[in-house]
Motif scaffolding. Structure first.
Motif, short mmCIF file in Angstrom:
data_model
loop_
_atom_site.label_atom_id
_atom_site.label_comp_id
_atom_site.label_asym_id
_atom_site.label_seq_id
_atom_site.Cartn_x
_atom_site.Cartn_y
_atom_site.Cartn_z
N ARG A 125 3.83 10.25 7.74
CA ARG A 125 2.85 9.14 7.72
C ARG A 125 1.63 9.51 6.89
O ARG A 125 1.07 8.67 6.17
N LEU A 157 2.26 8.93 2.92
CA LEU A 157 2.70 7.66 2.36
C LEU A 157 1.67 6.56 2.58
O LEU A 157 0.85 6.62 3.52
N ASP A 158 1.74 5.53 1.74
CA ASP A 158 0.92 4.36 1.99
C ASP A 158 1.60 3.49 3.05
O ASP A 158 2.72 3.79 3.51
N ASP A 159 0.96 2.41 3.45
CA ASP A 159 1.46 1.62 4.58
C ASP A 159 2.84 1.02 4.31
O ASP A 159 3.71 1.02 5.20
N ASP A 160 3.04 0.50 3.10
CA ASP A 160 4.33 -0.12 2.79
C ASP A 160 5.45 0.93 2.76
O ASP A 160 6.56 0.69 3.25
N GLU A 161 5.17 2.08 2.16
CA GLU A 161 6.18 3.14 2.11
C GLU A 161 6.52 3.63 3.52
O GLU A 161 7.68 3.84 3.87
N TRP A 162 5.48 3.81 4.34
CA TRP A 162 5.71 4.28 5.71
C TRP A 162 6.54 3.27 6.50
O TRP A 162 7.46 3.66 7.25
N SER A 179 9.43 5.80 -4.56
CA SER A 179 8.04 6.28 -4.55
C SER A 179 7.80 7.22 -3.37
O SER A 179 7.20 8.29 -3.52
N ALA A 180 8.28 6.82 -2.20
CA ALA A 180 8.11 7.65 -1.01
C ALA A 180 8.86 8.97 -1.17
O ALA A 180 8.35 10.05 -0.81
N LYS A 193 6.99 11.49 -3.22
CA LYS A 193 5.87 12.10 -2.50
C LYS A 193 6.38 13.14 -1.50
O LYS A 193 5.79 14.23 -1.36
#
Length: 695
Positions: free
Chosen positions: A349, A352-357, A404-405, A408
């Motif tokens: 968590r 990642l950003d909110d959408d990725e999470w 993207s996730a 990271k």
């Protein structure tokens, strides 16, 4: 008596070097160590393992670093360490002996006590704790008891040894005439039915936990489907389903590294969720080729993605800067199995950003209980389509979010302590990965992968071939070591043939012919047919194995026979074809009795019964690109496509394939039957369509 001392400090094997500082007086397997056992009349304590093996590490820490146990070992035994990857001959012989003595399969670490005079096993086992625990005897107690039994019961030991050597000799013999069967397609269908009987309809794969990928069985099902396209009224789509469903479930499970790519060795559960975390080059080579074939057969994008990620992992983490492929990545890091691969939801968590999470939490069910010792090993629980529906987003956006996730997570994981890498270069395993990368690159039109295979082949030919053209088995740190076995020659020959289909080279063809000739001259059983695991000038051992059945690798005989057939058809060289037929005949009894154990050998049988289609295209390379693309358009595993430039000067039958002024010409042959040359792309289309190439 003077101390022997630990002699592993000069080894090429990372596994042996891991034990160089043990208080045990370890010796490598060599004439000096064997002579020492005879001179001191001490039994040999033989320990076989490999550097990525978790339980090998455990036994090393518990027992081989324990000074009291080491003292006992040094006083009563000559202690020999063997890397099973450098010495597959010793590993096969003593795994077989273990099974005969204990009536159960072995594994690693493999622990044996041998007689000093002829290296026959008196006792065999695998992992033992240092002292009794959980119903298992302690290693120290075993050492005392076995040593005492050898000294106090010489008659019983001699009787057992004679029986064991007789059994090993019997296993090495070719079947008698009564055991041979006519070469027919019955075993192909029987194998398919046996695989269906053990197929896990829920989770994919075969059998129960622990669950191995069984690439030979999956390849057999894919090829069986392809064969029925041309031989049966209806294609066997159930065979295709079993193969593809198994590949899909493995790719979405924890067996596959969802962040970094590449496959672990096996799953400890039936769900493909928690692997034994070591990554072996050979598993990834075999699976890379299978996923490329599955994509070719179905066009499914999942398989293409897995091929791309596994190829990228191979080149990034498993390839020497000069080209050769490394052997393995360890299961452990920082002393814990799987630590490198595990996560907590809070850790993810925070990256990642909110959408990725939102996607990652749903895709991997991170809101559910942890699946490995309080942490999460990523195992796909929801497809991209399911996540798209849950998140209310188009599927392509969801895929982009995961990419993207994933990037990271990968970069964050790179900051951790990495698992150890066994950086020796093994000829046999390189042959497998060379074949897989060349084939995948050809099918998916990725020249970078073909280039990776070419670099690896250059590495092997420059560093692992001696002045007489003989192969070494292993290379590390500038030193080649150990005499090549059957698998080295057979797997490398298959790799060269795949490279020749991707990029023609007269010198590579000459090298392939040299490998084939060495197989016939040094490994062939002239009396019964087939091939021994060791050459005729190999070190004498208590058995000369004749590998027919698959294990974690395809059998050496299987790969040798199919490679010889393909080279024989390409060149019109009957010596290779006759040797392959004699080998199949020698194995026919085993194929009839248990075909599912000989899945790779069945490919050689199939290509004997239904000779491969050899497509030779000759002409200007730019002009022939569309011709080769046409020949590779459909999944036809029984088709080999070679593209020769005008300047090529090949031997044998290929010498007759001449193109005028560089204009493309194609020859299509089934076995010894060839069609008239095709001089236009439309004519090639017509010939390929007539042969089933438009399936």
């Amino acid at each position: 008596m003077a101390a022997v001392g630990n002699r592993l400090g000069d080894a090429t094997s990372p596994y042996l070097l891991q034990h160089a500082d043990n208080p045990v007086d370890w010796q490598p397997w060599d004439d000096r160590a064997l002579a020492l056992a005879r001179e001191q009349n001490k039994p040999i304590l033989l320990s076989i393992g490999y550097s990525a093996c978790h339980w090998c590490h455990v036994m090393a820490h518990e027992s081989f670093e324990d000074r009291d146990i080491a003292r006992l070992m040094n006083e009563r035994f000559i202690n020999i360490k063997v890397d099973r990857e450098e010495r597959p001959d010793l590993d096969r012989i003593y795994q077989t002996a273990h099974q005969l003595l204990t009536r159960r399969p072995g594994g690693w670490p493999l622990t044996l006590v041998l007689t000093p005079e002829d290296q026959t096993p008196v006792f065999a086992g695998t992992y033992f704790p240092p002292r009794p625990r959980g119903g298992m005897p302690g290693f120290a107690d075993i050492l005392r008891q076995v040593d005492e039994a050898i000294r106090e019961q010489p008659g019983a030991v001699a009787e057992q040894n004679a029986a064991l050597r007789h059994a090993l000799g019997k296993l090495s013999r070719a079947p008698d005439e009564g055991g041979a069967s006519a070469l027919g397609n019955g075993p192909l269908r029987t194998c398919r039915d046996a695989l269906a009987a053990s197929f896990d309809t829920v989770h994919g794969g075969f059998g129960a936990a622990p669950k191995f990928p069984h690439p030979g069985g999956i390849e057999r099902l894919l090829r069986h489907y392809a064969l029925t396209l041309t031989t049966d009224d209806e294609p066997d789509r159930d065979a295709l389903h079993m193969a593809c469903y198994s590949l899909r479930r493995m790719a979405l499970g924890g067996l596959y590294d969802q962040v970094g790519g590449g496959f672990a060795r096996y799953s400890v559960d039936e769900y493909w969720m928690i692997p034994h975390f070591e990554k072996m080059l050979y598993d990834n080579a075999l699976l890379l080729g299978l996923y490329a074939d599955a994509w070719h057969a179905t066009g499914d994008g999942l398989y293409r993605r897995i091929v791309r990620e596994t190829a990228a992992w191979t080149m990034a983490e498993m390839q020497h800067s000069r080209g050769g492929y490394f052997a393995s990545l360890d299961a452990d890091s920082e002393g814990e199995e799987g630590r490198y691969y595990l996560w907590t939801p809070d850790e993810i968590r925070g990256l990642l950003d909110d959408d990725e999470w939102a996607l990652v939490e749903h895709r991997f069910a991170l809101d559910e209980p942890a699946n490995f010792e309080g942490r999460w090993h990523l195992h796909v629980q929801a497809s991209f389509s399911e996540s798209a529906k849950r998140l209310g987003r188009p599927r392509d956006q969801v895929v982009a979010l995961w990419e993207s996730a994933r990037d990271k997570l990968y970069r964050a994981r790179e900051q951790r302590v990495r698992p150890g890498r066994d950086d020796k270069v093994l000829t046999a395993w390189n042959g497998l990965m060379i074949a897989a990368m060349a084939r995948a690159g050809r099918l998916l039109d990725e020249p970078t992968w073909v280039g990776s295979a070419e670099q690896a082949l250059d590495f092997v030919t420059e560093r692992l071939v001696d002045s007489e053209g003989r192969l070494h088995a292993s290379w590390r740190g500038g030193r080649a070591a150990h005499q090549g076995c059957l698998e080295d020659y057979a797997f490398l020959l298959e790799g060269v043939l795949e490279c020749l289909q991707s990029y023609w080279s007269d010198s590579r063809l000459r090298f392939a012919v040299g490998l084939a000739d060495t197989l016939l001259a040094r490994f062939q059983d002239e009396d019964s047919g087939g091939f021994w695991m060791t050459a005729d000038d190999h070190e004498p051992l208590i058995q000369r194995p004749r590998p027919l059945a698959d294990d974690s690798l395809p059998s050496g005989n299987a790969v040798a026979l199919r490679a010889l057939q393909r080279l024989g058809h390409l060149l019109g060289e009957t010596r290779y074809l006759e040797a392959a037929e004699r080998g199949l005949q020698a194995a026919s009894g085993a194929l009839a009795r248990m075909p599912e154990a000989h899945a790779s050998l069945l490919t050689a049988l199939e290509e004997h019964l239904y000779p491969p289609e050899i497509v030779v295209i000759r002409g200007n390379m730019e002009a022939t690109a569309s011709w080769r693309a046409r020949a590779l358009k459909y999944y036809t595993p029984n088709r080999l496509v070679f593209t020769l430039p005008p300047a090529a000067r090949p031997p044998g039958l290929l010498a007759e394939r001449v193109a005028e002024e560089g204009a493309p010409v194609a020859w299509v042959c089934h076995g010894s039957t060839c069609r008239p040359p095709a001089r236009t792309l439309d004519a090639l289309d017509e010939v390929l369509d007539q042969s089933g190439g438009s399936s």
